[in-house]
Design an enzyme around this catalytic site. Structure first.
Site, PDB file in Angstrom:
ATOM      1  N   VAL A  11       0.831  -1.214   0.000  1.00 17.55           N
ATOM      2  CA  VAL A  11       0.000   0.000   0.000  1.00 17.55           C
ATOM      3  C   VAL A  11       0.865   1.264   0.000  1.00 17.55           C
ATOM      4  O   VAL A  11       0.615   2.205  -0.757  1.00 17.55           O
ATOM      5  CB  VAL A  11      -0.956  -0.003   1.220  1.00 17.55           C
ATOM      6  CG1 VAL A  11      -1.809   1.263   1.248  1.00 17.55           C
ATOM      7  CG2 VAL A  11      -1.854  -1.236   1.179  1.00 17.55           C
ATOM      8  N   LYS A  88      -6.889  -1.842   9.412  1.00 16.21           N
ATOM      9  CA  LYS A  88      -8.165  -2.151  10.096  1.00 16.21           C
ATOM     10  C   LYS A  88      -7.966  -2.692  11.503  1.00 16.21           C
ATOM     11  O   LYS A  88      -8.755  -2.414  12.403  1.00 16.21           O
ATOM     12  CB  LYS A  88      -9.026  -3.121   9.294  1.00 16.21           C
ATOM     13  CG  LYS A  88      -8.305  -4.376   8.822  1.00 16.21           C
ATOM     14  CD  LYS A  88      -7.910  -4.247   7.393  1.00 16.21           C
ATOM     15  CE  LYS A  88      -6.796  -5.174   7.032  1.00 16.21           C
ATOM     16  NZ  LYS A  88      -6.370  -5.030   5.656  1.00 16.21           N
ATOM     17  N   VAL A 115     -11.498  -0.820   5.205  1.00 16.47           N
ATOM     18  CA  VAL A 115     -12.532  -1.807   4.861  1.00 16.47           C
ATOM     19  C   VAL A 115     -12.838  -1.688   3.374  1.00 16.47           C
ATOM     20  O   VAL A 115     -13.215  -0.614   2.899  1.00 16.47           O
ATOM     21  CB  VAL A 115     -13.833  -1.594   5.681  1.00 16.47           C
ATOM     22  CG1 VAL A 115     -14.845  -2.687   5.359  1.00 16.47           C
ATOM     23  CG2 VAL A 115     -13.547  -1.550   7.171  1.00 16.47           C
ATOM     24  N   GLY A 117     -10.750  -2.109   0.758  1.00 16.84           N
ATOM     25  CA  GLY A 117      -9.656  -1.703  -0.140  1.00 16.84           C
ATOM     26  C   GLY A 117      -9.997  -0.440  -0.907  1.00 16.84           C
ATOM     27  O   GLY A 117      -9.989   0.660  -0.358  1.00 16.84           O
ATOM     28  N   ILE A 119     -12.910   0.331  -2.323  1.00 16.87           N
ATOM     29  CA  ILE A 119     -14.337   0.697  -2.342  1.00 16.87           C
ATOM     30  C   ILE A 119     -14.566   1.828  -1.344  1.00 16.87           C
ATOM     31  O   ILE A 119     -14.063   1.778  -0.234  1.00 16.87           O
ATOM     32  CB  ILE A 119     -15.213  -0.513  -1.937  1.00 16.87           C
ATOM     33  CG1 ILE A 119     -14.890  -1.729  -2.811  1.00 16.87           C
ATOM     34  CG2 ILE A 119     -16.686  -0.164  -2.021  1.00 16.87           C
ATOM     35  CD1 ILE A 119     -15.529  -3.012  -2.317  1.00 16.87           C
ATOM     36  N   GLU A 173      -2.744 -11.030   3.766  1.00 22.93           N
ATOM     37  CA  GLU A 173      -1.973 -10.360   4.810  1.00 22.93           C
ATOM     38  C   GLU A 173      -0.644 -11.095   4.979  1.00 22.93           C
ATOM     39  O   GLU A 173      -0.496 -12.245   4.552  1.00 22.93           O
ATOM     40  CB  GLU A 173      -2.749 -10.404   6.131  1.00 22.93           C
ATOM     41  CG  GLU A 173      -4.102  -9.723   6.081  1.00 22.93           C
ATOM     42  CD  GLU A 173      -4.010  -8.221   5.816  1.00 22.93           C
ATOM     43  OE1 GLU A 173      -3.207  -7.546   6.464  1.00 22.93           O
ATOM     44  OE2 GLU A 173      -4.731  -7.741   4.925  1.00 22.93           O
ATOM     45  N   ASP A 184      -9.354 -10.754   9.652  1.00 18.69           N
ATOM     46  CA  ASP A 184      -9.408  -9.523   8.858  1.00 18.69           C
ATOM     47  C   ASP A 184     -10.870  -9.082   8.670  1.00 18.69           C
ATOM     48  O   ASP A 184     -11.217  -7.914   8.875  1.00 18.69           O
ATOM     49  CB  ASP A 184      -8.724  -9.798   7.510  1.00 18.69           C
ATOM     50  CG  ASP A 184      -8.805  -8.637   6.559  1.00 18.69           C
ATOM     51  OD1 ASP A 184      -8.035  -7.685   6.720  1.00 18.69           O
ATOM     52  OD2 ASP A 184      -9.647  -8.681   5.640  1.00 18.69           O
ATOM     53  N   LYS A 188     -13.055  -5.796  10.158  1.00 18.99           N
ATOM     54  CA  LYS A 188     -13.786  -4.918   9.238  1.00 18.99           C
ATOM     55  C   LYS A 188     -15.263  -4.794   9.606  1.00 18.99           C
ATOM     56  O   LYS A 188     -15.846  -3.716   9.495  1.00 18.99           O
ATOM     57  CB  LYS A 188     -13.629  -5.435   7.808  1.00 18.99           C
ATOM     58  CG  LYS A 188     -12.212  -5.244   7.254  1.00 18.99           C
ATOM     59  CD  LYS A 188     -12.003  -6.019   5.958  1.00 18.99           C
ATOM     60  CE  LYS A 188     -10.644  -5.733   5.334  1.00 18.99           C
ATOM     61  NZ  LYS A 188     -10.335  -6.614   4.201  1.00 18.99           N
ATOM     62  N   GLY A 285      -5.193  -5.084  -2.761  1.00 22.09           N
ATOM     63  CA  GLY A 285      -4.246  -4.796  -3.840  1.00 22.09           C
ATOM     64  C   GLY A 285      -3.698  -3.383  -3.732  1.00 22.09           C
ATOM     65  O   GLY A 285      -4.298  -2.516  -3.096  1.00 22.09           O
TER      66      GLY A 285
END
Ligand code: HSE
Length: 369
Positions: A11, A88, A115, A117, A119, A173, A184, A188, A285
């Site tokens: 990221v 998160k 939460v 990615g 979106i 992860e 995960d 979220k 991603g």
């Protein structure tokens, strides 16, 4: 905006690349323990070089994990810097500490990428609750699990091989147990429920079951009954609080979740005005996640801070009774057999998760009505 970037992995590198092309923000220092050399930013190995740099007004945390991410984020807020994070675990674990701290210090704190990615789920959830009461949140929130389940269902592939592929693609992860054991997704849905219902859900009351034990034979059983397995999170407002849980769930072929391919997410809220609204997109991603981090940076530039007021701590009540697919040493009543598994009716979420804790080799999935 001058940014101190913590972490230069999947990221962090994406955030650096996107901001390099913008005039309104600049990453000036990057905290990275490896030796890197960047044309537009100084690479540092000591967080204090970012913390004590008064020209840096905003910290982007893209390290992942709880420690030292928590200590760094807390120190940055205390030093009067805005914070944007995609972490998160961090936001979920310290929700009722970091939000009030940022508020008291008058800095902005945002975590849309935590939460879904890429979106814009949390940012829309925040907007949504301004004009309506949200009764339910949840859905497919983990790209790695969806990638594994989708490849097992459509291609008949083996669990271990698909997991390795998801790791190579950068979806999983660092410790894939976080994905496949549902942790995960757990982070979220707790974070989403906090925002949607205006509470701080007591994490110890939220049960989670993952997909680690699913086998090709289970997938065959589901196909024979027109069902598809997905890892589904649920957060529901109840009369006295809320119900929150994560578990493999069998949905009918033809339902929206059943069609979600690869590492995509499909997350839904139900509100009394909007009714059902679903959000579909890349849940993991580099660039999708970095996209939402940069969206948050733009929001910070525009003066937008918190998602929602942090609320009182509430225990989730998961007494709801469901129908289950169980492959394992089930000794109770059964309704029917599906090959080497049984169908069990009228068992509460709490009771089934308690049974699963004692039967760690079993595979269990709720069957959606
Ligand atoms: N490991 C996570 C996933 C990354 O697979 O969805 C995004 O949170």
């Amino acid at each position: 905006m001058k940014i101190g970037l913590l972490g230069f992995g999947v990221v962090g590198r994406g955030v650096y690349e996107i901001t390099c092309a913008r005039d309104d923000m600049q990453v000036t220092k990057v905290l990275c323990l490896e030796d890197i050399s960047l044309p537009d930013a100084e690479a540092v190995k000591d967080f204090k070089e970012i913390l004590n740099d008064d020209s840096i007004d905003t910290v982007v945390e893209a390290m992942g994990g709880l420690h030292p991410a928590y200590e760094f984020v807390r120190a940055a807020i205390e030093a009067g810097k805005n914070v944007v994070t995609s972490n998160k675990a961090l936001v979920c674990t310290f929700y009722d500490e970091l939000l009030p701290l940022a508020q008291s210090k008058g800095v902005k704190f945002r975590s849309t990428a935590a939460v879904g990615g890429g979106i814009g789920w949390l940012s829309e959830l925040e907007r949504s609750r301004r004009v309506q009461t949200i009764s339910q949140v949840g859905g497919i929130m983990n790209g790695t699990c969806n990638y594994i389940l989708d490849n097992m269902t459509r291609m008949g592939l083996n669990y271990d091989d698909v997991l390795k592929q998801a790791q190579k693609l950068g979806y999983a992860e660092a410790n894939p147990s976080t994905d496949v054991d549902g942790i995960d997704t757990w982070h979220k849905v707790i974070l989403s429920s906090n925002i949607a219902f205006g509470v701080t859900v007591d994490k110890s009351t939220v049960p989670v079951a993952g997909i680690r034990n699913i086998q090709a034979q289970d997938v065959e059983n589901f196909k024979a009954h027109g069902l598809v397995c997905k890892l589904i999170s649920t957060g529901k407002r109840t009369e006295n609080g809320c119900s929150v849980y994560v578990q493999p769930t069998l949905v009918k072929e033809g339902e929206p979740e059943a069609a979600v391919p690869m590492n995509y997410n499909l997350i839904t809220f139900i509100g009394d005005t909007s009714e059902r609204m679903s959000f579909y997109g890349q849940g993991a991603g580099r660039y999708p996640t970095a996209y939402n981090v940069v969206q948050d940076l733009v929001d910070v530039l525009e003066g937008k801070g918190f998602y929602a007021p942090y609320g009182e701590k509430v225990a989730a009540d998961n007494s709801e009774k469901l129908t289950w697919y169980v492959r394992g040493n089930w000794q109770g009543e059964t309704a029917e057999s599906w090959g080497n598994a049984v169908i069990v009716k009228d068992v509460s979420v709490t009771d089934m998760h308690a049974w699963l804790k004692e039967n760690s080799e079993a595979f269990v999935a709720a069957i959606r009505a």
